[in-house]
Design an enzyme around this catalytic site. Structure first.
Site, PDB file in Angstrom:
ATOM      1  CG  ASP A   1       3.450  -2.631  -2.324  1.00 12.25           C
ATOM      2  OD1 ASP A   1       2.806  -3.227  -1.441  1.00 12.25           O
ATOM      3  OD2 ASP A   1       4.677  -2.774  -2.486  1.00 12.25           O
TER       4      ASP A   1
ATOM      5  CE  LYS B   1      -4.266  -5.344  -4.895  1.00  7.93           C
ATOM      6  NZ  LYS B   1      -2.969  -4.694  -5.141  1.00  7.93           N
ATOM      7  CB  THR B   2      -4.848  -4.855   1.853  1.00  6.37           C
ATOM      8  OG1 THR B   2      -4.660  -5.855   0.845  1.00  6.37           O
ATOM      9  CG2 THR B   2      -5.231  -5.518   3.154  1.00  6.37           C
TER      10      THR B   2
ATOM     11  CG  HIS C   1      -0.647 -10.417 -11.195  1.00 11.52           C
ATOM     12  ND1 HIS C   1      -1.672  -9.642 -11.710  1.00 11.52           N
ATOM     13  CD2 HIS C   1      -0.162 -11.146 -12.226  1.00 11.52           C
ATOM     14  CE1 HIS C   1      -1.766  -9.896 -13.011  1.00 11.52           C
ATOM     15  NE2 HIS C   1      -0.876 -10.805 -13.347  1.00 11.52           N
TER      16      HIS C   1
HETATM   17  P1  GDP Z   1      -1.981  -3.615  -1.754  1.00 12.01           P
HETATM   18  O1  GDP Z   1      -0.786  -4.449  -2.103  1.00 12.01           O
HETATM   19  O2  GDP Z   1      -2.567  -2.987  -2.987  1.00 12.01           O
HETATM   20  O3  GDP Z   1      -2.999  -4.325  -0.941  1.00 12.01           O
HETATM   21  O4  GDP Z   1      -1.436  -2.365  -0.878  1.00 12.01           O
HETATM   22  P2  GDP Z   1      -1.453  -2.150   0.706  1.00 12.01           P
HETATM   23  O5  GDP Z   1      -2.816  -1.820   1.183  1.00 12.01           O
HETATM   24  O6  GDP Z   1      -0.757  -3.283   1.358  1.00 12.01           O
HETATM   25  O7  GDP Z   1      -0.584  -0.806   0.813  1.00 12.01           O
HETATM   26  C1  GDP Z   1       0.749  -0.744   0.339  1.00 12.01           C
HETATM   27  C2  GDP Z   1       1.488   0.400   1.010  1.00 12.01           C
HETATM   28  O8  GDP Z   1       0.915   1.652   0.640  1.00 12.01           O
HETATM   29  C3  GDP Z   1       1.449   0.354   2.530  1.00 12.01           C
HETATM   30  O9  GDP Z   1       2.703   0.751   3.036  1.00 12.01           O
HETATM   31  C4  GDP Z   1       0.378   1.359   2.877  1.00 12.01           C
HETATM   32  O10 GDP Z   1       0.535   1.917   4.146  1.00 12.01           O
HETATM   33  C5  GDP Z   1       0.561   2.399   1.795  1.00 12.01           C
HETATM   34  N1  GDP Z   1      -0.716   3.093   1.526  1.00 12.01           N
HETATM   35  C6  GDP Z   1      -1.912   2.500   1.302  1.00 12.01           C
HETATM   36  N2  GDP Z   1      -2.873   3.433   1.120  1.00 12.01           N
HETATM   37  C7  GDP Z   1      -2.260   4.637   1.229  1.00 12.01           C
HETATM   38  C8  GDP Z   1      -2.732   5.983   1.143  1.00 12.01           C
HETATM   39  O11 GDP Z   1      -3.903   6.270   0.940  1.00 12.01           O
HETATM   40  N3  GDP Z   1      -1.796   6.969   1.302  1.00 12.01           N
HETATM   41  C9  GDP Z   1      -0.499   6.704   1.526  1.00 12.01           C
HETATM   42  N4  GDP Z   1       0.320   7.732   1.681  1.00 12.01           N
HETATM   43  N5  GDP Z   1      -0.015   5.445   1.623  1.00 12.01           N
HETATM   44  C10 GDP Z   1      -0.891   4.423   1.489  1.00 12.01           C
HETATM   45 MG    MG Z   2      -3.062  -6.332  -0.376  1.00 15.11          MG
END
Ligand code: GDP
Ligand code: MG
Length: 391
Positions: free
Chosen positions: A21, A24-25, A84
């Site tokens: 969260d 990354k994606t 993870h």
């Molecule tokens: P991952 O699990 O690392 O791949 O994370 P995700 O890309 O799925 O993002 C997790 C959450 O964080 C989602 O609700 C995104 O919309 C939010 N998010 C991701 N990048 C940003 C950002 O740059 N700014 C904000 N405010 N929220 C973000």
């Molecule tokens: Mg992801």
């Protein structure tokens, strides 16, 4: 017929890593969007990355998404993984073969457990360069973000990365995806940091060809296709290769087709992510964990000696010692195989120790001195080692 792949820029493998969260994606999708606008990539939306093809292997599901793009100077294959456990499996088995990594840390949340675990994993598998994306900078308070930056630099230094020298770029994947100019520029700054900070790796293009098999597919009317990243050497359409690592006889065959990201290629070299079409190989004669290699260049065996670091409990390893007779899983390249350990006179190894051991695997696997592997038990990494001699 398919478009041909034209090698005009040096190729590198990178990937996003970091706590769930932290974005990354979203960042991966944003990178493809920014480069699509520059005309050197194709936009891959969030949903296409997050729903990576899954493959079930004896009860474990492995998830990995590959996207490709170009900057002005380089061609990149970029991996993103959903969970993870996928990082652990793909990184320790070498399936991800990262030349460099983008560590994604939320500026709002700071370092979390998986942030530290991925830095440790990267160190263990030999990723020498890490660029930090302090993501969600749009939502973070400036002073807090400064603190997170210090914390990340300390974490890198603690794991043997030059935390002071590493680029730390404040980005917002989400705002860049929405087209915000300020945050689009932040993604460009991140890519510039990757271009300049991650050096071109030394590729073993002159060594005998070897590809650890990640996936096997059947293409109706054409035959069996294996995919993976070329570990070393070069392969051309028409080359003879051996398929090794099965319990039965090794198969020798001919490469009848080569592709990368859906484009046909004449030859592939170390570092390339490729699909190889193999002549006359039945679908069940090859699977994840096997290798495709130049004939006679490597041979499978089941006994070896190794130098092994037993992870401490603080690093996610065991809290109790291991002793002779212990039978964990060994992750060697893309293979996952049970093995018996013998610690010789020492007989016992405590978490935090580095020891020499002899291993007897449950089946033959192509092995050679210098090869790295991970030891896993009940879904976690308990050791990391290097083969020192093959019996
Ligand atoms: P991952 O699990 O690392 O791949 O994370 P995700 O890309 O799925 O993002 C997790 C959450 O964080 C989602 O609700 C995104 O919309 C939010 N998010 C991701 N990048 C940003 C950002 O740059 N700014 C904000 N405010 N929220 C973000
Ligand atoms: Mg992801």
């Amino acid at each position: 017929s398919k478009t041909a792949y034209v090698r005009t820029k040096p190729h590198l493998n990178i990937g996003t890593m970091g706590h769930v969260d932290h974005g990354k994606t979203t960042l991966t999708a944003a990178i493809t969007k920014v480069l699509a606008e520059r005309g050197t990539g194709t936009f891959v939306p969030f949903d296409r990355i997050d729903r990576a093809p899954e493959e079930a292997q004896r009860g474990i599901t492995i998830n990995i998404a590959h996207v490709e793009y170009e900057t002005d100077t380089r061609h990149y294959a970029h991996v993103d993984m959903p969970g993870h456990a996928d990082y652990v499996k793909n990184m320790v088995t070498g399936a991800a073969q990262l030349d460099g990594a983008i560590l994604v840390v939320s500026a709002v949340d700071g370092i979390m457990p998986q942030t530290a675990e991925h830095v440790l994993l990267a160190r263990q598998v030999g990723v020498d360069h890490v660029v930090v994306a302090l993501n969600k900078a749009d939502a973070g308070d400036e002073e807090l973000t400064d603190l997170v930056e210090l914390e990340v630099r300390d974490l890198l230094t603690a794991h043997g990365y030059g935390g002071d020298a590493a680029p730390v770029v404040r980005v917002s994947g989400l705002r860049a995806l929405e087209g915000d100019p300020r945050w689009t520029a932040s993604i460009e700054a991140l890519l510039d940091a990757v271009d300049t900070y991650v050096p071109m790796p030394e590729r073993y293009v002159d060594a005998p060809f070897l590809l650890p098999v990640e996936n096997v597919l059947t293409i109706t009317g054409r035959g069996t296709v294996v995919t993976g990243a070329v570990e070393r050497g070069t392969v051309r359409v028409g080359d003879r290769v051996g398929v090794l690592g099965g319990s039965g006889d090794d198969v020798e065959t001919v490469v009848t087709g080569l592709e990368t990201f859906g484009k046909a290629m004449e030859s592939a070299q170390a570092g390339d992510n490729v699909a190889l079409l193999l002549r006359g190989v039945p679908r069940d004669a090859v699977r994840r964990g096997h290798v495709v290699a130049a004939p006679g260049s490597t041979r499978p065996s089941r006994r070896f000696t190794a130098q092994v670091y037993v992870l401490s409990a603080r690093e996610g390893g065991r809290s109790t010692p291991v002793s002779t007779g212990y039978r964990p899983q060994f992750y060697i390249r893309t293979a996952d195989v049970v093995g018996d350990i013998d610690l010789g006179e020492a007989a016992v190894a405590r978490p935090g120790d580095t020891v020499t051991m002899t291993v007897e695997l449950g089946r033959d696997v192509p092995l050679e001195p210098g090869l790295g592997f991970a030891i896993r038990e009940g879904g976690r990494t308990v050791g990391a080692g290097t083969v020192t001699a093959v019996a």
